[in-house]
Scaffold this motif. Sequence first.
Motif, PDB file in Angstrom:
ATOM      1  N   TYR A 151      77.750  64.460  49.568  1.00  0.00           N
ATOM      2  CA  TYR A 151      77.187  65.596  48.831  1.00  0.00           C
ATOM      3  C   TYR A 151      75.990  66.096  49.627  1.00  0.00           C
ATOM      4  O   TYR A 151      75.261  65.305  50.215  1.00  0.00           O
ATOM      5  N   TYR A 153      72.550  68.754  49.536  1.00  0.00           N
ATOM      6  CA  TYR A 153      71.688  69.640  48.723  1.00  0.00           C
ATOM      7  C   TYR A 153      70.781  70.456  49.633  1.00  0.00           C
ATOM      8  O   TYR A 153      70.445  70.033  50.742  1.00  0.00           O
ATOM      9  N   GLN A 164      73.892  67.630  42.430  1.00  0.00           N
ATOM     10  CA  GLN A 164      74.736  66.767  43.261  1.00  0.00           C
ATOM     11  C   GLN A 164      74.768  65.336  42.701  1.00  0.00           C
ATOM     12  O   GLN A 164      75.798  64.669  42.737  1.00  0.00           O
TER      13      GLN A 164
END
Length: 395
Positions: A151, A153, A164
Motif C-alpha cells: 500500500y 500513501y 491505507q
Amino acid sequence: MYQDFKSHLQAELASIEEAGLFKNERIIITPQGAAIRVSDGKEVLNFCANNYLGLSNSPALKEAAKNAIDSHGYGMSSVRFICGTQDLHKQLEAAIAKFFGTEDTILYAACFDANGGLFEPLLTAEDAIISDSLNHASIIDGVRLCKAVRYRYANADMADLEEQLKKAQAQRFRLIVTDGVFSMDGNVAPMDKIYELANKYNAMVMIDESHSAGVVGETGRGVTELFNLRGKFEIITGTLGKAFGGAIGGFTTGKKEIIAMLRQRSRPYLFSNSIPPMVAAAGIKMFEMIDETNDLQDKLHENTKYFVSKMIAAGFDIKPTESAICAVMLYDAKLSQDVANKLLDEGIYVTGFYYPVVPKGEARIRVQISAAHEKEHLDKCIAAFTKVGKELGVI
Ligand SMILES: *Cc1c(COP(=O)(O)O)cnc(C)c1O
C-alpha cells in the motif's frame, strides 16, 4: 551480439543526454569539507554534501581509523557469520543501539543493503507494507523483493495513511515504512501521528533515519527524539555515510528478535563482506564524540536557522524545513541549472534538481548545511544567491 547491444546503449545514452538528464561527476581533489578544490584547481564552498556534522575529514576519526588498521588489520575477507566479526563490529552495533535507544543493531555495507535486506526476511504474502510515496529508492527496491501486499500513501499525508491502514486490516501483520527526513524537501515525517495511527490500526513502524540521524532533535538522535518517542518504534535503519563521518556502512536497529531474524535470513548481511575494521573503529569513536558534547549538533542547528532566515529575508522561496536540507524553490528546470552554474562561478557548489527527481514544475536548488560551515561561508553563500537571484530575476 555486442555490436547490436552497443548501438542500443549508445542510443539510450544519447537520449539521456538530449533530455538534459546526463549525470556528470565533478572531480574533487581534496578531502570532503566546507571548502573543496575541484580538478581545475578552483576552490569552492561545498553546500551539497551529506556531511552534516562536518566529520568527513575529522582528525579524531582519521586517527581512530589509522590506529585500527594497526590493531585490527585492513580487511575482513569474510561475511559476518563465517569469520568476519571482530570485537569492533559488536562494539559499533552496541553504540548504535545506545544512540537510538534501541535493543540491538545489525551492520550492513550500506543503508541501501540494510533496506534491501529488511523486508523479505520478516514479512510474507500474508502481510502488508504501507509505504510513503517519497521513500528512498533502496526502500522501494527492498519492498519489491518482499511478497507482502503493498500500500502506498501520499507523502506525509496522514488521512491517506489511515485509508491505507484500513484496507491493510485484511492482512496478518502491518508495517508502516517512512523516511525520517525526506531528502528533496527536508521535511520530517510526522512520527507522532504515525505512532497514533500505528497503535489505532495495530501496525508496526520502520523509519529510515539516513538524513535525520545526527541532525534532527536537540542532540541529533533523529526523529524519535524530535517527537519524544525514543524506543517506541520497531525498526530504524540508517547510514554511516552521511552525518556519521561519511565513510561507508549502514545498519538496522530495533527490537532484538527482529535483529536476530535479520542475522539469520537477511541476504545482504549473509552474502556480503563485513565492513572494514577502520570504519568500525572510527564509527565507535564518532558515537563517543557526539555523546560527549553537543557542540556539532548545536552548530548545525544554528547554521541552518541562520541560513534559512537570511535566505527568506533576501526574498527566496524556501520550503519549510526541519532538517539541514534547505530547498530553494525556482520551479523552472532550466532556471535551476542556470542558477547552479552561476553560483559555481561565484564559488558556491550546489545542485539543481528537476523532474523526474522532483515533481514537474518544482525545480529547485537543494542546499545542505553542515556544522563544518563557518558564518563567513554561510554569508558568502547567501550573498552569491542574492547576486545571482537578482541577475536572473528570481528575487
Ligand atoms: C542515503 C540514503 C540511503 C543509502 O545510504 P547508503 O549507506 O549510502 O547506502 C538510504 N536511505 C535513505 C533515506 C538515504 O537518504
